[in-house]
Design a protein around this motif. Structure first.
Motif, mmCIF file in Angstrom:
data_model
loop_
_atom_site.group_PDB
_atom_site.id
_atom_site.type_symbol
_atom_site.label_atom_id
_atom_site.label_comp_id
_atom_site.label_asym_id
_atom_site.label_seq_id
_atom_site.Cartn_x
_atom_site.Cartn_y
_atom_site.Cartn_z
ATOM 1 N N ASP A 174 12.563 -8.312 10.752
ATOM 2 C CA ASP A 174 11.854 -8.018 9.454
ATOM 3 C C ASP A 174 10.450 -8.567 9.756
ATOM 4 O O ASP A 174 9.198 -7.925 9.516
ATOM 5 N N THR A 175 10.438 -9.690 10.417
ATOM 6 C CA THR A 175 9.008 -10.363 10.790
ATOM 7 C C THR A 175 8.206 -9.406 11.595
ATOM 8 O O THR A 175 7.018 -9.063 11.615
ATOM 9 N N GLY A 178 7.804 -5.779 10.241
ATOM 10 C CA GLY A 178 6.792 -6.016 9.096
ATOM 11 C C GLY A 178 5.361 -5.954 9.642
ATOM 12 O O GLY A 178 4.501 -5.528 9.023
ATOM 13 N N THR A 179 5.225 -7.049 10.723
ATOM 14 C CA THR A 179 3.948 -7.132 11.166
ATOM 15 C C THR A 179 3.643 -5.748 11.826
ATOM 16 O O THR A 179 2.457 -5.437 11.485
ATOM 17 N N MET A 189 5.783 -3.285 2.133
ATOM 18 C CA MET A 189 6.696 -4.153 1.932
ATOM 19 C C MET A 189 8.101 -3.552 2.474
ATOM 20 O O MET A 189 8.067 -2.298 2.615
ATOM 21 N N THR A 190 8.861 -4.327 3.107
ATOM 22 C CA THR A 190 10.154 -3.947 3.409
ATOM 23 C C THR A 190 10.867 -3.139 2.314
ATOM 24 O O THR A 190 11.362 -3.771 1.159
ATOM 25 N N ALA A 191 11.277 -1.853 2.643
ATOM 26 C CA ALA A 191 12.092 -1.269 1.341
ATOM 27 C C ALA A 191 13.558 -1.236 1.909
ATOM 28 O O ALA A 191 14.718 -1.374 0.964
ATOM 29 N N ASN A 192 13.926 -1.019 3.379
ATOM 30 C CA ASN A 192 15.304 -0.987 3.815
ATOM 31 C C ASN A 192 15.180 -1.514 5.257
ATOM 32 O O ASN A 192 14.483 -1.164 6.010
ATOM 33 N N LYS A 219 3.745 7.553 2.082
ATOM 34 C CA LYS A 219 3.902 6.056 1.860
ATOM 35 C C LYS A 219 4.911 5.445 2.941
ATOM 36 O O LYS A 219 4.959 4.077 2.807
ATOM 37 N N LYS A 220 5.704 6.006 3.612
ATOM 38 C CA LYS A 220 7.053 5.427 4.295
ATOM 39 C C LYS A 220 6.485 5.452 5.527
ATOM 40 O O LYS A 220 6.071 6.419 6.388
ATOM 41 N N LEU A 242 12.452 0.562 7.241
ATOM 42 C CA LEU A 242 11.554 1.340 6.318
ATOM 43 C C LEU A 242 10.669 0.571 5.288
ATOM 44 O O LEU A 242 10.999 -0.307 4.772
ATOM 45 N N PHE A 243 9.462 0.857 5.635
ATOM 46 C CA PHE A 243 8.458 0.077 4.964
ATOM 47 C C PHE A 243 7.523 0.978 3.998
ATOM 48 O O PHE A 243 7.311 1.879 4.651
ATOM 49 N N VAL A 244 7.420 0.493 3.049
ATOM 50 C CA VAL A 244 6.574 1.450 2.003
ATOM 51 C C VAL A 244 5.169 0.851 1.718
ATOM 52 O O VAL A 244 5.200 -0.497 1.312
ATOM 53 N N SER A 245 4.161 1.608 1.692
ATOM 54 C CA SER A 245 3.003 1.270 1.282
ATOM 55 C C SER A 245 2.919 0.911 -0.183
ATOM 56 O O SER A 245 3.406 1.426 -1.028
ATOM 57 N N ILE A 246 2.356 -0.393 -0.370
ATOM 58 C CA ILE A 246 2.194 -0.639 -1.922
ATOM 59 C C ILE A 246 0.632 -0.794 -2.182
ATOM 60 O O ILE A 246 -0.100 -0.858 -1.474
HETATM 61 C C1 LIG Z 1 0.840 -12.287 8.506
HETATM 62 C C2 LIG Z 1 2.544 -12.643 8.401
HETATM 63 C C3 LIG Z 1 3.224 -11.365 8.654
HETATM 64 C C4 LIG Z 1 4.800 -11.682 8.295
HETATM 65 C C5 LIG Z 1 5.468 -10.436 8.166
HETATM 66 C C6 LIG Z 1 6.779 -10.522 7.449
HETATM 67 C C7 LIG Z 1 7.313 -9.450 6.808
HETATM 68 C C8 LIG Z 1 8.235 -9.393 5.920
HETATM 69 C C9 LIG Z 1 8.152 -8.106 4.941
HETATM 70 C C10 LIG Z 1 9.092 -8.412 3.793
HETATM 71 O O1 LIG Z 1 10.083 -9.288 3.718
HETATM 72 S S1 LIG Z 1 8.669 -7.963 2.236
HETATM 73 C C11 LIG Z 1 9.788 -8.635 1.164
HETATM 74 C C12 LIG Z 1 11.393 -7.806 0.931
HETATM 75 N N1 LIG Z 1 11.078 -6.739 0.282
HETATM 76 C C13 LIG Z 1 10.837 -6.566 -1.164
HETATM 77 O O2 LIG Z 1 10.875 -7.465 -1.858
HETATM 78 C C14 LIG Z 1 10.400 -5.316 -1.622
HETATM 79 C C15 LIG Z 1 11.013 -5.077 -2.940
HETATM 80 N N2 LIG Z 1 11.062 -3.903 -3.360
HETATM 81 C C16 LIG Z 1 9.817 -3.114 -3.800
HETATM 82 O O3 LIG Z 1 8.885 -3.867 -4.078
HETATM 83 C C17 LIG Z 1 9.767 -1.685 -4.070
HETATM 84 O O4 LIG Z 1 10.989 -1.106 -4.404
HETATM 85 C C18 LIG Z 1 9.246 -0.665 -2.920
HETATM 86 C C19 LIG Z 1 7.681 -1.497 -2.457
HETATM 87 C C20 LIG Z 1 9.880 -0.992 -1.553
HETATM 88 C C21 LIG Z 1 9.053 0.468 -3.063
HETATM 89 O O5 LIG Z 1 8.621 0.886 -4.366
HETATM 90 P P1 LIG Z 1 7.376 1.900 -4.701
HETATM 91 O O6 LIG Z 1 7.811 1.975 -6.198
HETATM 92 O O7 LIG Z 1 6.185 1.617 -4.363
HETATM 93 O O8 LIG Z 1 8.191 3.067 -3.970
HETATM 94 P P2 LIG Z 1 8.201 4.341 -4.749
HETATM 95 O O9 LIG Z 1 9.380 4.572 -5.717
HETATM 96 O O10 LIG Z 1 6.769 4.945 -4.819
HETATM 97 O O11 LIG Z 1 8.859 5.150 -3.329
HETATM 98 C C22 LIG Z 1 8.007 5.568 -2.154
HETATM 99 C C23 LIG Z 1 9.060 6.517 -1.181
HETATM 100 O O12 LIG Z 1 9.642 5.294 -0.534
HETATM 101 C C24 LIG Z 1 11.081 5.866 -0.716
HETATM 102 N N3 LIG Z 1 11.728 4.467 -1.041
HETATM 103 C C25 LIG Z 1 11.485 3.274 -1.784
HETATM 104 N N4 LIG Z 1 12.482 2.342 -1.559
HETATM 105 C C26 LIG Z 1 13.193 2.968 -0.745
HETATM 106 C C27 LIG Z 1 14.367 2.298 -0.361
HETATM 107 N N5 LIG Z 1 14.929 1.081 -0.483
HETATM 108 N N6 LIG Z 1 15.210 3.374 0.501
HETATM 109 C C28 LIG Z 1 14.892 4.256 0.996
HETATM 110 N N7 LIG Z 1 13.496 4.865 0.395
HETATM 111 C C29 LIG Z 1 13.007 4.280 -0.430
HETATM 112 C C30 LIG Z 1 11.110 6.753 -2.053
HETATM 113 O O13 LIG Z 1 12.326 7.299 -2.206
HETATM 114 C C31 LIG Z 1 9.976 7.268 -1.916
HETATM 115 O O14 LIG Z 1 10.219 8.382 -0.898
HETATM 116 P P3 LIG Z 1 9.474 10.046 -1.194
HETATM 117 O O15 LIG Z 1 7.763 9.525 -1.137
HETATM 118 O O16 LIG Z 1 9.962 10.770 -0.033
HETATM 119 O O17 LIG Z 1 9.756 10.240 -2.611
#
Ligand SMILES: CCCCCCCCCC(=O)SCCNC(=O)CCNC(=O)[C@H](O)C(C)(C)COP(=O)(O)OP(=O)(O)OC[C@H]1O[C@@H](n2cnc3c(N)ncnc32)[C@H](O)[C@@H]1OP(=O)(O)O
Length: 254
Positions: A174-175, A178-179, A189-192, A219-220, A242-246
């Motif tokens: 994820d790190t 995600g980076t 953010m990580t979506a999947n 956004k993906k 899968l990462f989604v732009s927020i």
């Molecule tokens: C400097 C240090 C750097 C360290 C890097 C570490 C990286 C760590 C990153 C993480 O761990 S982030 C924490 C874990 N992730 C979360 O907590 C995210 C929680 N979920 C959310 O906040 C939202 O559900 C998310 C941002 C993922 C998506 O919400 P949105 O409302 O912005 O998305 P939207 O509904 O507009 O969907 C956009 C597209 O993504 C798709 N989508 C969204 N969630 C999905 C999903 N879970 N699986 C598959 N597709 C997904 C959605 O179908 C759609 O596809 P289409 O454009 O084709 O229609």
């Protein structure tokens, strides 16, 4: 609050390629203007948003084993830092600095008490005992299609006896992805995250975690990731992410 939010995101916005890099907040980044390549700008931006006391965890320490050091030297020798002044053919690696706080000013912290904000630390960098948990350094390529992480797994990451915990492996994947995604499409953010564990990773060993960008669709951002032995002969883990732009407001909503 608006001013604090601006401070939170200013460094990354200036970087243009790290988390929260495309926020629309209007902020200034004067310290970045002297840098020429995008990679140097990223590194400078990261440095500029942390206090001078912040330790850069991506630099070698005494816990790093021979293999970790060998690979670090290998990628460093092909980096822009080593080749300062030489023409960049787009094939250089850039080391990413790494700190134990995501940002000097906590993101999403509007709902947290000041005590929690001040104690917040990046999950992978919160063990004081060097070498005990996650020792890693990331490099990325100028063309931004690849990111590589050298990861040495410490004794506190045990899952099955003598081997690395699957959650720790997932954390590193994820790190790294995600980076990488942040470099391409910040803020994300990580979506999947879909992981296949193929062979156990011995505790204390050094492995490579490599991320490749597969495609971007609106956004993906889709990436794949492989964890292998350092010579590439053994596949430990493979993953699709899968990462989604927020929008910045997404984090402030909680
Ligand atoms: C400097 C240090 C750097 C360290 C890097 C570490 C990286 C760590 C990153 C993480 O761990 S982030 C924490 C874990 N992730 C979360 O907590 C995210 C929680 N979920 C959310 O906040 C939202 O559900 C998310 C941002 C993922 C998506 O919400 P949105 O409302 O912005 O998305 P939207 O509904 O507009 O969907 C956009 C597209 O993504 C798709 N989508 C969204 N969630 C999905 C999903 N879970 N699986 C598959 N597709 C997904 C959605 O179908 C759609 O596809 P289409 O454009 O084709 O229609």
């Amino acid at each position: 609050m608006a001013r604090n939010v601006g401070r939170i995101f200013s460094g990354f916005r200036c970087s243009g390629s790290l988390p929260f890099g495309k926020t629309q907040l209007k902020t200034r980044c004067p310290r970045l203007l002297l840098r020429t390549t995008p990679e140097r700008t990223v590194v400078q931006a990261l440095s500029s948003i942390f206090s001078h006391k912040s330790r850069d965890f991506s630099l070698p320490n005494s816990s790093w084993g021979e293999e970790m050091m060998r690979l670090y030297n290998h990628y460093s020798s092909q980096s822009g830092e080593a080749a300062e002044g030489q023409e960049d053919q787009g094939e250089q690696w850039t080391r990413l600095p790494s700190y134990n706080r995501s940002l000097k000013y906590a993101t999403g912290g509007v709902y947290l008490s000041k005590i929690i904000q001040s104690k917040a630390r990046l999950f992978t960098r919160n063990i004081r005992d060097t070498g005990a948990a996650f020792e890693y350094v990331l490099f990325f390529r100028r063309d931004k299609q690849r990111c590589v992480c050298i990861f040495q797994a410490g004794h506190l990451l045990e899952g099955p006896p003598g081997h690395v915990h699957g959650g720790a492996i997932a954390t590193m994947i994820d790190t790294v992805t995600g980076t990488h995604a942040s470099l391409l499409s910040a803020p994300v953010m990580t979506a999947n995250l879909n992981i296949n564990y193929r062979s156990p990773i011995p505790l204390g060993s050094t492995v490579l975690v490599e991320s490749t960008m597969d495609k971007e669709e609106g956004k993906k951002t889709f990436l794949s990731c492989r964890v292998t032995s350092t010579d590439g002969s053994k596949l430990h883990t493979e993953a699709a992410a899968l990462f989604v732009s927020i929008n910045v407001s997404h984090l402030l909503r909680g």
